[in-house]
Structures are given as C-alpha cells and as structure tokens.
Design a protein around this motif. Structure first.
Motif, PDB file in Angstrom:
ATOM      1  N   SER A 252       0.832  -1.195   0.000  1.00 37.30           N
ATOM      2  CA  SER A 252       0.000   0.000   0.000  1.00 37.30           C
ATOM      3  C   SER A 252       0.872   1.253   0.000  1.00 37.30           C
ATOM      4  CB  SER A 252      -0.892   0.010   1.242  1.00 37.30           C
ATOM      5  OG  SER A 252      -1.781  -1.086   1.223  1.00 37.30           O
TER       6      SER A 252
ATOM      7  N   ASN B 296      -9.272  -2.889  -3.025  1.00 33.15           N
ATOM      8  CA  ASN B 296      -8.418  -2.308  -2.013  1.00 33.15           C
ATOM      9  C   ASN B 296      -9.162  -2.111  -0.706  1.00 33.15           C
ATOM     10  OD1 ASN B 296      -5.717  -1.051  -1.528  1.00 33.15           O
ATOM     11  ND2 ASN B 296      -7.028   0.666  -0.937  1.00 33.15           N
TER      12      ASN B 296
ATOM     13  N   ASN C 203      -9.559   4.783  -2.656  1.00 33.78           N
ATOM     14  CA  ASN C 203      -8.565   5.476  -3.465  1.00 33.78           C
ATOM     15  C   ASN C 203      -9.304   6.582  -4.202  1.00 33.78           C
ATOM     16  OD1 ASN C 203      -5.897   4.273  -3.136  1.00 33.78           O
ATOM     17  ND2 ASN C 203      -6.903   2.388  -3.817  1.00 33.78           N
TER      18      ASN C 203
ATOM     19  N   ASP D 223      -5.479  10.972  -3.309  1.00 28.40           N
ATOM     20  CA  ASP D 223      -4.835   9.747  -2.839  1.00 28.40           C
ATOM     21  C   ASP D 223      -4.480   8.817  -3.991  1.00 28.40           C
ATOM     22  OD1 ASP D 223      -4.832  10.484  -0.223  1.00 28.40           O
ATOM     23  OD2 ASP D 223      -6.506   9.227   0.388  1.00 28.40           O
TER      24      ASP D 223
ATOM     25  N   SER E 251      -1.450   5.579  -4.706  1.00 33.51           N
ATOM     26  CA  SER E 251      -2.072   4.259  -4.631  1.00 33.51           C
ATOM     27  C   SER E 251      -1.366   3.212  -5.490  1.00 33.51           C
ATOM     28  CB  SER E 251      -3.533   4.368  -5.071  1.00 33.51           C
ATOM     29  OG  SER E 251      -4.075   3.095  -5.306  1.00 33.51           O
TER      30      SER E 251
ATOM     31  N   THR F 230      -2.807   0.332  -5.920  1.00 28.28           N
ATOM     32  CA  THR F 230      -3.953  -0.232  -6.636  1.00 28.28           C
ATOM     33  C   THR F 230      -4.170   0.477  -7.960  1.00 28.28           C
ATOM     34  OG1 THR F 230      -5.036  -0.790  -4.544  1.00 28.28           O
ATOM     35  CG2 THR F 230      -6.430  -0.710  -6.494  1.00 28.28           C
TER      36      THR F 230
ATOM     37  N   SER G 185     -11.917  -0.035  -5.087  1.00 28.57           N
ATOM     38  CA  SER G 185     -11.565   0.210  -3.696  1.00 28.57           C
ATOM     39  C   SER G 185     -12.828   0.330  -2.854  1.00 28.57           C
ATOM     40  CB  SER G 185     -10.735   1.497  -3.566  1.00 28.57           C
ATOM     41  OG  SER G 185      -9.587   1.436  -4.380  1.00 28.57           O
TER      42      SER G 185
END
Length: 254
Positions: free
Chosen positions: A39, A96, A100, A104, A108, A110, A128
C-alpha cells in the motif's frame, strides 16, 4: 473476457479473493499479485533484485494464481512479459482495503497497477472499498464494480475509445443501501498528521492521522460520504499538448 487480476494488499488479501470469485463466474481470470502488502507504493518498480514468482492457491478461488516478490506495477509488467500466454482484454486491480479517492490516487499501488496496464494499451479497472475498523464490504464493492463494467463495456472497450482506468470506490454499505453510482471528478488532498518524537537521538516522524477538509460538491469524496459509489475515468497521458506549445513559444521564439 480474459482478465488479469492484481492488487496492492497482497495476493492473500480478502479483497482480491472476493473479486476473483465474482469475476471467474463469467470470465477467464489469472491472478498475479504481490507476495506482501505494498500500500502507498504508487508506481514503484523493482530494479536492484530479482522478482520471485510462486504458484499459490487462494481459498474458494478456481483461477490460477501467482505471487510476485515485488510491487503492484511489477506484477503487471511481469505478468504481461513472462507469466501470461496471451495479452488480457482487461486488467482489474483490487479490491483495495480503503478508498482510493481524491488525490490519494497518486500514492495508490492499486491505481498504479491499473495505470501500468494502460501503458501497455490495456483497459483497466481499479476497485476500492471504504475501510472501517480494519474491514470493508468487499461483497458490495465487487457487485457494484461488475455492474458498472457490464453497463459501460460496449463503449469502453471499443477500439476508438481512449485507453483509461475506471477508478471505482464503494462505501461501507449493504448493496441495497448504495444510492447509486456517480461519475465524478476527484476530490482534493487529505493532509496527513505526523507524530514527532525523539528516538535514540534522532528526530522520528510517524504517520498518525489525517486532516479531512470539507469535501467539494460534485467530487468523489462528497458523493462517497453521501452513500453513492463513484466512478472516475483516469487517462494516463503525461503530455499536455497545449502546454507544450505554450512553453515552446517561450523557448523557441526569438
């Protein structure tokens, strides 16, 4: 469809397992995900050590799965270059543990895994789900994500449609409680708090919390707080052609 599935929470995380079980009902899925959680790693790749690839089994999942001792972006790159026999139609990243949303997305893992797919001209989806006391409603998020993809796929997967990431965020709610899906702009940044102390004579800063500003109307953060799932299309293009021409006029014209 042939789907490559990855994440940043690690190959044994519950979110990727939930999404895999949902996707493999109607699609051919291969899972290539990090051996450990990555992460906040953004688009980092591994360059100073080898990547170790292992066959793994995920409880309740029929699809073939591999772990990679690297980052989410590493997983996509390794899968496309060495693990998969043919190019997938779509890459999914998630689910996730935690949103996200807003700015952010630039941190990320992801979202970065999904962007890496776009680098190779493959459409992708980042999914997410809101974090609440260490858990998320992955079941709701998986269902919402597939509904969105099924609704948009005829246009989204057309050859003349720009390659993009569908960035999907889903609140911590039962499926029936989700008010709907809003296509939204990303919200602003959330500023981190650092706890400062002295440890062995050194200044130590530890991330301890976040300062949440008021969410701007019409953004993903605002809609998520109001009980909607959100979809934000993201385009990976580092070239702003208008800006290139403008700066060129500063430099090139005498």
């Amino acid at each position: 469809m042939k789907i490559l599935l990855t994440n940043d929470d690690g190959v044994f995380a519950p979110g990727i397992r939930t999404l895999a079980m949902e996707l493999e009902k109607n699609h051919e899925v291969i899972i290539v995900a990090p051996e450990e959680e990555h992460s906040g790693q953004s688009h980092a790749i591994t360059i100073h050590r080898p990547l170790i690839v292992k066959d793994v089994e995920l409880e309740g999942v029929r699809s073939k799965a591999y772990s990679v001792s690297g980052t989410p972006a590493d997983c996509v790159r390794a899968a496309l270059d060495k693990i998969l026999e043919e190019k997938p139609d779509v890459v999914f990243s998630g689910i996730n543990l935690g949103y996200n949303a807003g700015m952010d997305i630039i941190y990320s893992g992801t979202v970065s895994a999904a962007i890496e797919a776009n680098v190779f001209s493959i459409p992708s989806v980042a999914v997410s789900s809101k974090w609440v006391n260490g858990t998320a409603r992955f079941d709701t998020a998986a269902r919402i994500a597939l509904e969105i993809c099924n609704k948009v796929k005829d246009e989204w997967l057309q050859k003349d449609t720009p390659i993009m990431v569908l960035n999907i965020n889903v609140p911590y709610l039962d499926y029936e409680e989700i008010k709907g899906v809003k296509v939204a702009e990303i919200g602003g940044p959330v500023y981190d708090y650092y706890y400062e102390e002295e440890v062995d004579g050194q200044r130590s800063l530890v991330l301890k919390g976040r300062n949440r500003p008021e969410n701007l109307e019409g953004t993903d953060r605002a809609y998520l707080d109001d009980g909607y799932a959100t979809l934000t299309p993201l385009i990976y293009d580092m070239n702003n052609r208008d800006l290139i021409r403008r700066v060129g006029s500063w430099v090139e014209e005498r």
